[in-house]
Design a protein around this motif. Sequence first.
Motif, PDB file in Angstrom:
ATOM      1  N   GLY A   1       0.765  -1.230   0.000  1.00  0.00           N
ATOM      2  CA  GLY A   1       0.000   0.000   0.000  1.00  0.00           C
ATOM      3  C   GLY A   1       0.800   1.288   0.000  1.00  0.00           C
ATOM      4  N   VAL A   2       2.141   1.207  -0.148  1.00  0.00           N
ATOM      5  CA  VAL A   2       2.945   2.428  -0.120  1.00  0.00           C
ATOM      6  C   VAL A   2       3.104   3.054  -1.505  1.00  0.00           C
ATOM      7  N   GLY A   3       2.616   2.393  -2.559  1.00  0.00           N
ATOM      8  CA  GLY A   3       2.679   2.982  -3.894  1.00  0.00           C
ATOM      9  C   GLY A   3       3.838   2.531  -4.741  1.00  0.00           C
ATOM     10  N   LYS A   4       4.409   1.358  -4.460  1.00  0.00           N
ATOM     11  CA  LYS A   4       5.568   0.894  -5.220  1.00  0.00           C
ATOM     12  C   LYS A   4       5.237   0.616  -6.686  1.00  0.00           C
ATOM     13  N   THR A   5       4.010   0.144  -6.967  1.00  0.00           N
ATOM     14  CA  THR A   5       3.642  -0.121  -8.360  1.00  0.00           C
ATOM     15  C   THR A   5       3.640   1.169  -9.168  1.00  0.00           C
ATOM     16  N   THR A   6       3.073   2.221  -8.612  1.00  0.00           N
ATOM     17  CA  THR A   6       3.060   3.515  -9.300  1.00  0.00           C
ATOM     18  C   THR A   6       4.472   4.013  -9.542  1.00  0.00           C
TER      19      THR A   6
ATOM     20  N   VAL B   1       7.961  -5.082 -15.232  1.00  0.00           N
ATOM     21  CA  VAL B   1       7.299  -6.368 -15.050  1.00  0.00           C
ATOM     22  C   VAL B   1       6.869  -6.510 -13.595  1.00  0.00           C
ATOM     23  N   SER B   2       5.669  -7.010 -13.390  1.00  0.00           N
ATOM     24  CA  SER B   2       5.130  -7.157 -12.042  1.00  0.00           C
ATOM     25  C   SER B   2       5.117  -8.617 -11.626  1.00  0.00           C
ATOM     26  N   THR B   3       5.679  -8.886 -10.417  1.00  0.00           N
ATOM     27  CA  THR B   3       5.559 -10.206  -9.794  1.00  0.00           C
ATOM     28  C   THR B   3       4.558 -10.165  -8.654  1.00  0.00           C
ATOM     29  N   ASP B   4       3.921  -9.025  -8.462  1.00  0.00           N
ATOM     30  CA  ASP B   4       2.955  -8.839  -7.377  1.00  0.00           C
ATOM     31  C   ASP B   4       1.647  -9.543  -7.745  1.00  0.00           C
ATOM     32  N   PRO B   5       1.174 -10.477  -6.912  1.00  0.00           N
ATOM     33  CA  PRO B   5      -0.089 -11.157  -7.232  1.00  0.00           C
ATOM     34  C   PRO B   5      -1.277 -10.206  -7.364  1.00  0.00           C
TER      35      PRO B   5
ATOM     36  N   VAL C   1      11.313  -4.085 -11.906  1.00  0.00           N
ATOM     37  CA  VAL C   1      10.431  -5.101 -11.360  1.00  0.00           C
ATOM     38  C   VAL C   1       9.583  -4.506 -10.244  1.00  0.00           C
ATOM     39  N   ASP C   2       8.274  -4.590 -10.424  1.00  0.00           N
ATOM     40  CA  ASP C   2       7.324  -4.225  -9.376  1.00  0.00           C
ATOM     41  C   ASP C   2       7.109  -5.472  -8.528  1.00  0.00           C
ATOM     42  N   CYS C   3       7.824  -5.547  -7.400  1.00  0.00           N
ATOM     43  CA  CYS C   3       7.756  -6.736  -6.547  1.00  0.00           C
ATOM     44  C   CYS C   3       6.520  -6.686  -5.659  1.00  0.00           C
ATOM     45  N   GLY C   4       6.250  -7.814  -5.011  1.00  0.00           N
ATOM     46  CA  GLY C   4       5.166  -7.863  -4.044  1.00  0.00           C
ATOM     47  C   GLY C   4       5.553  -7.118  -2.781  1.00  0.00           C
ATOM     48  N   PRO C   5       4.684  -7.143  -1.756  1.00  0.00           N
ATOM     49  CA  PRO C   5       5.006  -6.492  -0.482  1.00  0.00           C
ATOM     50  C   PRO C   5       6.305  -7.026   0.103  1.00  0.00           C
ATOM     51  N   THR C   6       6.874  -6.270   1.042  1.00  0.00           N
ATOM     52  CA  THR C   6       8.217  -6.532   1.548  1.00  0.00           C
ATOM     53  C   THR C   6       8.418  -7.969   2.002  1.00  0.00           C
ATOM     54  N   ALA C   7       7.519  -8.499   2.817  1.00  0.00           N
ATOM     55  CA  ALA C   7       7.714  -9.850   3.353  1.00  0.00           C
ATOM     56  C   ALA C   7       7.794 -10.871   2.228  1.00  0.00           C
TER      57      ALA C   7
ATOM     58  N   VAL D   1      10.619   1.505  -1.240  1.00  0.00           N
ATOM     59  CA  VAL D   1       9.573   2.533  -1.248  1.00  0.00           C
ATOM     60  C   VAL D   1       8.863   2.503   0.098  1.00  0.00           C
ATOM     61  N   PHE D   2       8.626   3.656   0.666  1.00  0.00           N
ATOM     62  CA  PHE D   2       7.953   3.731   1.956  1.00  0.00           C
ATOM     63  C   PHE D   2       7.188   5.042   2.072  1.00  0.00           C
ATOM     64  N   THR D   3       6.273   5.098   3.010  1.00  0.00           N
ATOM     65  CA  THR D   3       5.616   6.355   3.365  1.00  0.00           C
ATOM     66  C   THR D   3       6.221   6.833   4.671  1.00  0.00           C
ATOM     67  N   PRO D   4       6.329   8.160   4.876  1.00  0.00           N
ATOM     68  CA  PRO D   4       7.039   8.683   6.059  1.00  0.00           C
ATOM     69  C   PRO D   4       6.237   8.512   7.354  1.00  0.00           C
ATOM     70  N   GLU D   5       6.111   7.272   7.768  1.00  0.00           N
ATOM     71  CA  GLU D   5       5.457   6.934   9.027  1.00  0.00           C
ATOM     72  C   GLU D   5       6.387   6.026   9.806  1.00  0.00           C
ATOM     73  N   ARG D   6       6.436   6.179  11.119  1.00  0.00           N
ATOM     74  CA  ARG D   6       7.429   5.461  11.909  1.00  0.00           C
ATOM     75  C   ARG D   6       7.313   3.946  11.781  1.00  0.00           C
ATOM     76  N   VAL D   7       6.089   3.429  11.765  1.00  0.00           N
ATOM     77  CA  VAL D   7       5.911   1.982  11.648  1.00  0.00           C
ATOM     78  C   VAL D   7       6.426   1.487  10.302  1.00  0.00           C
ATOM     79  N   VAL D   8       6.131   2.212   9.242  1.00  0.00           N
ATOM     80  CA  VAL D   8       6.569   1.814   7.902  1.00  0.00           C
ATOM     81  C   VAL D   8       8.083   1.922   7.778  1.00  0.00           C
ATOM     82  N   VAL D   9       8.650   2.997   8.321  1.00  0.00           N
ATOM     83  CA  VAL D   9      10.099   3.186   8.247  1.00  0.00           C
ATOM     84  C   VAL D   9      10.824   2.101   9.032  1.00  0.00           C
ATOM     85  N   ALA D  10      10.262   1.682  10.167  1.00  0.00           N
ATOM     86  CA  ALA D  10      10.888   0.613  10.948  1.00  0.00           C
ATOM     87  C   ALA D  10      10.972  -0.671  10.132  1.00  0.00           C
TER      88      ALA D  10
END
Length: 390
Positions: free
Chosen positions: A11-16, A35-39, A131-137, A195-204
Amino acid sequence: MRLLLLTGKGGVGKTTLAAATGAALADRGAATLVVSTDPAHSLADAFAVPLGHEPAAVADGLYGAQLDVRALADGAWDGVREQLQAALVRGGGLDGLAAEELSVVPGVDELLALGEVQRLAGTRQWDAVVVDCGPTAETLRLLALPEAVSGYLRRMAGPVAKRSGLARSMARLADHTRSLRDLLTDPVRTSVRLVFTPERVVVAETRRTLTSLALRGIRVDGMIANRVMPSPGWWRGAAAAWVRQRRRQQDEVLAELARSGLGEAAERLRSVEYRADEPVGVAALREIATELYGTSDPLGQGSTADGSAPTEAGGPLLQMFEAGDGYRLRVAVPLARDSVVDLARVDDDLAITVDGVRRLIALPEPLRACRITDAESDPRGVLVHLEGAE
């Protein structure tokens, strides 16, 4: 050919941003595939054009593809899996249920997706593959697979040795995983951008991702802060006050990140402001690319700080030097202040675990007879104290 992988928390906008980076490269004359590997398959939505498994034209010099991972698995793996299951029953003495369980290689779908990216990149048709990868995990699991599957295949060599056809299939798969690992850990050809949004939880989470990738020898060449609140300027009122407060909070998070000592990636931080309209279509993506890269090369972050190409490959950088009481070995992985580090010896390897992610690193020859006596960490990495064997 340069391979650039963009990933981040969902949800941080990496595809865009992957699509915008591809548009910027194409506008500069590079034949580019995104190319996208994101389901989730949202790359077609970002470009506002239909996309399938094979590359399709989006604009001049720009192509896109969304990989059908399930189809890859059905077409490329099922036959090998059935042969492996039969070999485990006949050659390994297992019953059908046990053989079926062991013949399921964890993460094979993702491994095949990564292999398809490698195939597309190796066609020599493209100057750059984004490459537009899936979420971090999911991405961390994906990038860890070549090494993990190589070990799995080595363990399976015995039970399949008597079946030459299957042995050849497994050997080809092992060679394939090794070539994937070589590609991913080559900092001249491949890098990751977070790619991240400037929020402490996301940055961690982003900082933990940076450390995990460094442990696997995969280079992160930059970070992108997305959806930064625009400055309200001279506007007044409740809405302006809210925007001003959010921007102040985001600036504080970004300032902390800049001071965190996370190395090259944090030093090469770019940002994109939040937009009122959803960026859809190549024209809107070009506007984001202009804000993100200006007139610079979008792949310029693939060089080192002095402009030269990086040369270290194949794992975390090890720096060994002598001390009065023995040796010191620095493992140069970026660490957050709250990172939990554990060290152990496994034969001639150093097992380093950071925040639950473990990596075996071969010790330099002079240190293999030494024992670990102490260790300390700082933002530059882990400094291991060793003494010679008595």
